[in-house]
Write an enzyme that holds these catalytic residues in place. Structure first.
Site, PDB file in Angstrom:
ATOM      1  N   ASP A 146      37.170  43.958  34.689  1.00  0.00           N
ATOM      2  CA  ASP A 146      37.173  44.754  33.703  1.00  0.00           C
ATOM      3  C   ASP A 146      38.004  45.227  33.031  1.00  0.00           C
ATOM      4  OD1 ASP A 146      35.887  47.357  31.364  1.00  0.00           O
ATOM      5  OD2 ASP A 146      34.658  45.719  31.572  1.00  0.00           O
ATOM      6  N   ILE A 147      39.012  45.376  31.534  1.00  0.00           N
ATOM      7  CA  ILE A 147      39.583  45.338  30.539  1.00  0.00           C
ATOM      8  C   ILE A 147      39.787  46.603  30.521  1.00  0.00           C
ATOM      9  CG2 ILE A 147      40.958  45.227  29.385  1.00  0.00           C
ATOM     10  CD1 ILE A 147      40.460  41.976  28.986  1.00  0.00           C
ATOM     11  N   ASN A 154      39.936  46.496  20.362  1.00  0.00           N
ATOM     12  CA  ASN A 154      39.268  45.337  18.991  1.00  0.00           C
ATOM     13  C   ASN A 154      39.486  46.088  18.221  1.00  0.00           C
ATOM     14  OD1 ASN A 154      38.660  42.479  20.395  1.00  0.00           O
ATOM     15  ND2 ASN A 154      36.132  43.450  21.019  1.00  0.00           N
ATOM     16  N   ASP A 163      40.954  38.319  21.900  1.00  0.00           N
ATOM     17  CA  ASP A 163      41.387  37.110  22.513  1.00  0.00           C
ATOM     18  C   ASP A 163      42.490  36.585  23.047  1.00  0.00           C
ATOM     19  OD1 ASP A 163      38.430  36.930  21.507  1.00  0.00           O
ATOM     20  OD2 ASP A 163      38.498  35.609  19.791  1.00  0.00           O
ATOM     21  N   GLU A 189      34.489  41.010  28.573  1.00  0.00           N
ATOM     22  CA  GLU A 189      35.925  41.295  29.060  1.00  0.00           C
ATOM     23  C   GLU A 189      35.917  41.849  30.271  1.00  0.00           C
ATOM     24  OE1 GLU A 189      34.768  45.485  28.232  1.00  0.00           O
ATOM     25  OE2 GLU A 189      33.653  43.493  27.636  1.00  0.00           O
TER      26      GLU A 189
END
Length: 281
Positions: A146-147, A154, A163, A189
């Site tokens: 997971d980022i 964003n 993206d 993500e």
């Protein structure tokens, strides 16, 4: 009048036969080997013979159609030409559909943004690997990445930059794992790595290498998306879980989810593990 109708039917048949050759040429261009085209060469030759025969019929029987019954043969010629055209067109369409099937199949199991496999493909592969693990005692591990603070990316730079981050992260992961490992976009993500024949300890080592590589790499951001941001660095939290006898699909997924939440609770940018509890019969 009957002569005019008969001639019109035969001439129309000639035109239709000529048109029926074009789908064959297109079809032969799609065929990969010369051997597959030989039958279509024969059919083309037969169509040319039919065209010659239709033309000869016009010359031989010109003016001989004085009764309504004399229209039977020209009518059969016309309908026969229509049949040939229809068969050739359907053959071309079927060939194109068959060639498109692998593309459609690939599209159905691929995430368009990251070009990774999607959740549908993961579920299919995971069911197969769990069955193999249960049957033969083969190890199986999952990594869920997971980022960290992806929402902040964003919100700060826009979803297009987000993206780009996802797409480049996907390529880093694919380039860092084995070809036998299955990398999928799990959702949002989150990216899942299914590592067959991999015990927990080996999977943890892989997760640690991935975390370090991702932290070290920088994401190149196109100037058109954000002129002031040339590159961006990210980190990931990684959960790792390993299969045990008696586990099912849901239990293993739940375990790797729990491991990821532990990594987030431990401050992010780290690896956490959990062994799924064995399902009781």
């Amino acid at each position: 009048m009957l002569n005019f109708i008969a001639t019109g039917l035969v001439v129309s048949g000639v035109g239709i036969l000529v048109c029926s050759v074009f789908p064959i040429w297109k079809l032969m261009a799609l065929l990969p080997r010369e051997a597959l085209r030989q039958s279509w060469y024969v059919l083309t030759a037969l169509i040319m013979i039919f065209i010659i025969g239709y033309t000869a019929y016009i010359g031989v029987f010109w003016g001989a159609h004085e009764r309504l019954a004399n229209l039977v043969v020209p009518g059969i010629f016309f309908l026969g030409a229509c049949f040939v055209l229809l068969v050739n067109y359907l053959s071309l369409k079927t060939t194109r559909d068959i060639q498109r099937m692998p593309v459609l199949e690939q599209e159905s199991i691929t995430d368009p943004l990251t070009e990774l496999y999607n959740r549908r493909y993961l579920d299919r592969c995971l069911a197969t690997e769990i069955d193999r693990a249960n049957r033969y005692g083969i190890s199986l591990s999952l990594l869920l990445l997971d980022i960290d603070h992806f929402k902040r990316i964003n919100d700060s730079y826009g979803h297009q930059v987000g993206d780009v981050v996802l797409a480049e992260l996907a390529q880093v992961i694919v380039n860092s794992v084995r070809t036998t490992d299955v990398v999928t976009r799990y959702g949002g993500e989150e990216i899942m790595v299914m590592a067959p024949s991999t015990p927990l300890e080996t999977a943890v080592d892989l997760a640690a290498r991935l975390r370090e590589t991702i932290e070290r790499e920088s994401v190149d951001v196109p100037a058109k998306l954000h002129p002031e941001l040339k590159e961006l660095r990210i980190t990931v939290s990684i959960g790792v879980a390993s299969f045990q006898d008696g586990n099912d699909h849901e239990t293993l997924i739940q375990s790797v989810d729990e491991a990821l939440y532990r990594a987030k609770r431990n401050g992010r940018n780290c690896v956490s593990t959990v062994r799924p509890a064995t399902t009781q019969p």
